[in-house]
Every structure is written in structure tokens, then in C-alpha cells.
Design an enzyme around this catalytic site. Structure first.
Site, mmCIF file in Angstrom:
data_model
loop_
_atom_site.group_PDB
_atom_site.id
_atom_site.type_symbol
_atom_site.label_atom_id
_atom_site.label_comp_id
_atom_site.label_asym_id
_atom_site.label_seq_id
_atom_site.Cartn_x
_atom_site.Cartn_y
_atom_site.Cartn_z
ATOM 1 N N CYS A 76 1.032 -1.198 -0.013
ATOM 2 C CA CYS A 76 0.055 0.059 -0.129
ATOM 3 C C CYS A 76 0.911 1.414 -0.023
ATOM 4 C CB CYS A 76 -0.986 -0.040 1.226
ATOM 5 S SG CYS A 76 -2.302 1.180 0.902
ATOM 6 N N HIS A 176 -3.595 -4.648 -0.353
ATOM 7 C CA HIS A 176 -3.557 -5.102 0.975
ATOM 8 C C HIS A 176 -3.638 -6.716 0.748
ATOM 9 C CE1 HIS A 176 -3.239 -1.733 3.550
ATOM 10 N NE2 HIS A 176 -4.242 -1.138 2.764
ATOM 11 N N GLU A 178 -2.648 -8.885 2.874
ATOM 12 C CA GLU A 178 -2.802 -9.584 4.056
ATOM 13 C C GLU A 178 -4.267 -9.533 4.248
ATOM 14 O OE1 GLU A 178 -2.460 -5.272 4.990
ATOM 15 O OE2 GLU A 178 -1.746 -6.572 3.734
#
EC number: 4.3.2.10
Length: 196
Positions: A76, A176, A178
């Protein structure tokens, strides 16, 4: 061994938990002198670019990252900070991945770009292994890196922009991983397996 760089500009735990789900236990580091001890590293980031760059420079991360020779990935804002410069605060960034980060022209669409969006691979690379044409990942951003020779994957929201970039041992993901379920796990695993 993988390091997660903590400059105080990111939610470190979500990134750490994502790697732990892959069976890897990353170490969160706060001292730039520690970086060279690790096989690979992640630079997460959220917030304003000018604030984050000031922290990186004040803490000495700019030099440590420039001297690092193993795989290093920005996530990001972390990706944007690896580029040459950004319109967000009009600051010079780390300059490891060529290109300028500009305000994302969304047209009639809502800004910031927030939510799931499709990826489009434009250059084959170890980081893009296993990606399918309809795969989606989770974005939250108002600025973006324009597509150029270092773009591996694009996405589109009002205009096309870089979703994954790489140059030498540096890489970045605008979204993102994750928070991007199985696709994100695949991409993080690709990073763990990336050999220079």
C-alpha cells in the site's frame, strides 16, 4: 528470516498474522541496523506519504533500504514510498522503483478507491505466479503509481494503474495482500519464494 519494518505508519499485526498463516514467523524490527540480518523484508504503510517519508528519513530507514540487497516488498503506502516521488505532499520518496505516484483520477467513481477489484497481469514474474484473470484483491488508496515498464500487474478504477511493481530486489503491492483472502496468500507466498 523475514522482517516487517515498523516505522509507526502501519497496522503491523495484520501483516504479521498473514505470514503466520503461511507458517512463517516474521520479526518486527524498529532499528534500521537490523535490516541486513534478514533474508527478505516488508515495508507496510498507511497514512500520509509526507509524514511516512519524514519518519523513514529521521529514523535512517532510507539509507538501510537503499543498501539492502535481498527481496523487499512495500505494501500500500509502502509501495508508493519505494517509488521516485509522490503528489501526496509533493515529496521525494525512496527512489528504488522508477515512477511517480499521482492522485488517482477516478472520474465519476467514489474516491478513495476502497474495496475488491480485479487484477490484470501484464508482465510475467515470480511474484505473479498462480494469478488468474478474474482474481480480486482488496484496495484502499487515493494515489497510484502510473503503469510503466516496472508494472507487473494492473488494476482499473476510473483509470488503469499499477497494482504490483518490481525493479531489481524491490517490489510493491498497492492493495493489501494480508486482507485479500486466498489471492493475497498466494501473492505473499510468491514473495516468500522469490529468488533474485
Amino acid at each position: 528470516m523475514i522482517a516487517i519494518i515498523n516505522t509507526g505508519c502501519a497496522n503491523i499485526n495484520s501483516v504479521r498474522f498473514a505470514f503466520e498463516r503461511l507458517g512463517v514467523n516474521p520479526e518486527v524490527i524498529r532499528d534500521p541496523a537490523q535490516l541486513k540480518q534478514f533474508d527478505r523484508a516488508v515495508l507496510p504503510g498507511v497514512g500520509h506519504a509526507s509524514v511516512a517519508m519524514k519518519r523513514l528519513r529521521d529514523q535512517g530507514w532510507d539509507t538501510a533500504i537503499a543498501e539492502y540487497q535481498n527481496p523487499l516488498m512495500g505494501i500500500c503506502l509502502g509501495m508508493q514510498l519505494l517509488c521516485d516521488e509522490t503528489e501526496e505532499g509533493n515529496v521525494q520518496c525512496l527512489g528504488q522503483i522508477p515512477g511517480k505516484v499521482s492522485y488517482l483520477e477516478t472520474g465519476q467513481l467514489t474516491s478513495p478507491h476502497m474495496g475488491w477489484n480485479t487484477l490484470s497481469v501484464c508482465n510475467a514474474h515470480p511474484l505473479t505466479q498462480g494469478l488468474n484473470p478474474d482474481d480480486q484483491v482488496y484496495f484502499v488508496h487515493s494515489f497510484a503509481h502510473a503503469s510503466n515498464a516496472n508494472t507487473l500487474v494492473e488494476s482499473e478504477y476510473g483509470t488503469r494503474f499499477s497494482a504490483v511493481v518490481a525493479k531489481d530486489n524491490y517490489a510493491g503491492m498497492q492493495f493489501h495482500p494480508e486482507k485479500s483472502a486466498k489471492v493475497g496468500a498466494t501473492l505473499l507466498n510468491n514473495f516468500l519464494n522469490w529468488q533474485l
